[in-house]
Design an enzyme around this catalytic site. Structure first.
Site, short mmCIF file in Angstrom:
data_model
loop_
_atom_site.label_atom_id
_atom_site.label_comp_id
_atom_site.label_asym_id
_atom_site.label_seq_id
_atom_site.Cartn_x
_atom_site.Cartn_y
_atom_site.Cartn_z
CG HIS A 5 -61.14 -113.55 -117.29
ND1 HIS A 5 -62.42 -113.30 -116.84
CD2 HIS A 5 -60.32 -112.70 -116.63
CE1 HIS A 5 -62.37 -112.35 -115.93
NE2 HIS A 5 -61.12 -111.96 -115.78
CD GLU A 14 -63.31 -106.23 -109.86
OE1 GLU A 14 -63.01 -106.40 -111.05
OE2 GLU A 14 -62.90 -106.96 -108.94
CG ASP A 42 -65.57 -107.81 -113.43
OD1 ASP A 42 -66.33 -108.47 -114.15
OD2 ASP A 42 -64.56 -108.29 -112.89
CB CYS A 68 -55.66 -103.03 -113.27
SG CYS A 68 -57.06 -103.60 -112.29
C1 PEP Z 1 -61.43 -105.91 -114.32
O1 PEP Z 1 -62.53 -106.36 -113.98
O2 PEP Z 1 -61.30 -104.88 -115.00
C2 PEP Z 1 -60.20 -106.62 -113.95
C3 PEP Z 1 -59.02 -106.09 -114.16
O3 PEP Z 1 -60.32 -107.85 -113.40
P1 PEP Z 1 -60.66 -109.16 -114.25
O4 PEP Z 1 -60.59 -108.77 -115.71
O5 PEP Z 1 -59.68 -110.20 -113.91
O6 PEP Z 1 -62.04 -109.47 -113.81
MG MG Z 2 -62.62 -107.88 -112.49
#
Ligand code: PEP
Ligand code: MG
Length: 599
Positions: free
Chosen positions: A218, A466, A490, A537
């Site tokens: 992140h 995910e 994920d 996403c």
């Molecule tokens: C993902 O897991 O692709 C996602 C968009 O959520 P995050 O990156 O916040 O875990």
């Molecule tokens: Mg995620």
């Protein structure tokens, strides 16, 4: 002497500037810039803390003196004497003042920065006794930090200095070459929590490097959203670089060049200008609708962390928000002297601001996804646990474990839905029982609002895909949800059993692995078949290497950081989906999809 440190490229471009080392201390420390007019009061905070610690040490010394020689080791008194000396030492106090005055660091940041500078001097000492005094210095600074924590500071993340690219012909070794206040700064740290990154997002760093982290950690994701060159997983970068060293960050190659020679500087100055030209060219696409050569409309949405990110999203031409990572409203609050969790009203205001910021375009709000590499407080979950937090109490599991917190968030989102189009997205679902519990809590939140007579609006309901288990049981999901959003970050992590935040296995984190592509392809195909909305996403949506493949698989909705939208739009405008469908199937069936992806 020039040397190069290798890491993982996470955000493109070249940054040239002076290093700002952010060191992690055992105490949760906030890092932010103060305003010039706050310098005096910030120095005063340090002075008051120093006086309080001096008094504390004096009291300790007095109580030690009262004890008999048999009760206390003789060294204790001498040690307290050393602590007093270190506390008053000009190297510490003068240095802290320097970072506050010259760099406009807040007091805590100035203290930890100077600690790092002096600690390195101790490390280099030949005398073992003196070398060991480093531990005393750390204890003194920790005492100071504890004291300072109790004194409120006004958060002022406003950038204190202008961003300026280093001139090509400027000698980086010449201290007179640029005004210290005017030099671009690059951030170097062992690790940065996502909450820390959020603070830095409001400042003016030209680039950043961390020792740890994977491409889709992140911290890396936020760096990408800042649209500044970044390298993670650079192992010992923060040990090798000193405060104020000149460095070049090459976000394309994933390297950092420390103390560059004038020739290297000139070469990178040229690359930097090429990058600026390319951005200029792309910016002409901002108002062009994203339609393929064969007339297929493609929805390019924005991923945001805070309501104010909608400004960048609209500017970049996003047609909505495909992922509002609402957990960022909940993180790093302690170091900002805020209540532990935002209440319903605070959340409602934030969601409404996002909706209004998008000027009538839809906003997808994902319910809180803390845990794993997004701890609520700045401390990494790894520090506290031998367990793997990515497989633990995270996202919807966290929400279902604390229904009162979850209901507060749901009520706030439902109320904001009265002000614009909101899609409600649930992360990390895997079990039918989780789906049932989530849906009944949404109904319950609505009923609570009705009982209160509070205004609320309709929402479209979506689930993130995910976890492989979700991708393999799509029918269950599609029975209950209006749309699905594929979280590839994920999905890759859990399909390949690779911790996305761990740089030591980063080489195995492969978005083009046939198993990952199959799960993505099957999810898109099933949604298309059932006429349900589907988007991606995760970071794959903003990676131009995958745009044609995803289009060929039938995807028409991509959500990514605003900084990636124009490059993806360029790919969309050049694509002919009728020619991509068969090719995409070939890629899927290939043993080496990464090679098949290359045109
Ligand atoms: C993902 O897991 O692709 C996602 C968009 O959520 P995050 O990156 O916040 O875990
Ligand atoms: Mg995620």
């Amino acid at each position: 002497m020039t040397f190069v440190v290798h890491g993982l490229p996470v955000a493109r471009g070249i940054a040239i500037g002076r290093a700002v080392l952010v060191v992690s201390s055992r105490i949760d420390v906030a890092h932010y810039f103060i305003k010039p007019e706050q310098v005096e009061s910030e120095i005063d905070r340090v002075r008051k803390a120093r006086d309080a610690v001096a008094e504390e040490l004096q009291k300790l010394q007095a109580s030690v003196a009262l004890m008999g020689p048999n009760d206390t080791p003789q060294e204790l008194s001498a040690l307290l004497e050393v602590h007093q000396m270190l506390l008053q030492d000009e190297v510490l106090t003068g240095g802290v003042k320097h970072w506050i005055v010259e760099r406009l660091y807040n007091a805590e940041w100035a203290l930890t920065t100077q600690l790092e500078v002096v600690a390195r001097q101790f490390d280099e000492m030949e005398d073992e006794y003196l070398r060991e005094r480093k531990a005393d210095l750390e204890q003194v600074v920790e005492r100071l930090l504890h004291r300072i924590k109790g004194t409120a500071a006004v958060l002022a993340p406003t950038p204190p200095r202008r961003k300026r690219a280093a001139a090509e012909d400027e000698d980086p070794h010449d201290p007179t070459a640029a005004d210290a206040i005017d030099v671009p700064l690059v951030l170097i740290a062992h690790d940065l929590s996502p909450a820390d990154m959020l603070q830095f997002k409001k400042s003016v760093f030209a680039g950043f490097v961390t020792d740890v982290g994977g491409r889709t950690s992140h911290t890396a994701i936020i760096a990408r959203s800042m649209d500044i060159p970044a390298v993670v997983g650079a192992r010992s970068a923060s040990q090798l670089v000193r405060q104020d060293d000149w460095v070049i960050i090459d976000g394309d190659a994933g390297v950092m060049i420390v103390d560059p020679s004038p020739i290297i500087l000139a070469e990178y100055g040229f690359k930097q200008r090429q990058g600026d030209l390319e951005r200029g060219r792309l910016s002409r696409l901002r108002h062009k609708p994203a339609v393929t050569l064969d007339g297929q409309r493609v929805e390019l949405l924005a991923n945001i962390e805070m309501p104010e990110d909608t400004i960048g999203a609209v500017k970049a031409g996003a047609v909505g928000v495909g992922l509002f990572r609402s957990e960022f409203l909940f993180m790093g609050r302690e170091s900002q002297h805020l209540t532990r969790l935002p209440d319903e009203e605070e959340q409602f205001q934030a969601y409404r601001a996002a909706v209004e910021g998008m000027k009538g375009m839809p906003v997808t709000i994902r319910t809180i996804d803390v845990g794993a590499d997004k701890p609520l407080d700045n401390k990494s979950a790894r520090e506290d646990s031998h367990l793997n937090p990515a497989l633990g109490l995270r996202a919807i599991r966290w929400s279902l474990a604390d229904p009162a917190m979850f209901l507060t968030q749901l009520r706030a989102i439902l109320r904001a839905a009265a002000h614009g189009e909101i899609h409600l997205l649930i992360p990390m679902l895997a079990h039918a029982s989780e789906i049932r519990q989530t849906l009944s809590l949404i109904d319950f939140a609505r009923a609570e609002l009705d009982n209160r007579g509070a205004v609320h609006g309709p929402v479209k309901l979506g689930a993130m895909i995910e976890i492989p288990a979700a991708a393999l049981t799509l029918k269950t999901f599609l029975k209950h949800f209006d749309f699905l959003s594929i979280g590839t970050n994920d999905l890759i992590q859990y399909t390949l059993a690779i911790d996305r935040a761990d740089e030591s296995v980063a080489h195995l984190y492969d978005p083009a692995h046939p198993a990952v592509l199959k799960l993505v392809a099957d999810t898109i195909a099933e949604c298309v078949r059932q006429g349900k909305g589907v988007s991606v996403c995760g970071e794959m949506a903003g990676d131009v290497a995958f745009t044609r493949l995803l289009l060929g698989l039938g995807l028409r909705s991509f959500s990514m950081h605003p900084s990636q939208i124009l490059a993806v739009k360029q790919e969309v405008l050049r694509a002919d989906t009728s020619k991509l469908v068969d090719w995409a199937q070939e890629v899927l069936e290939s043993e080496n999809p990464a090679a098949a992806l290359v045109r």
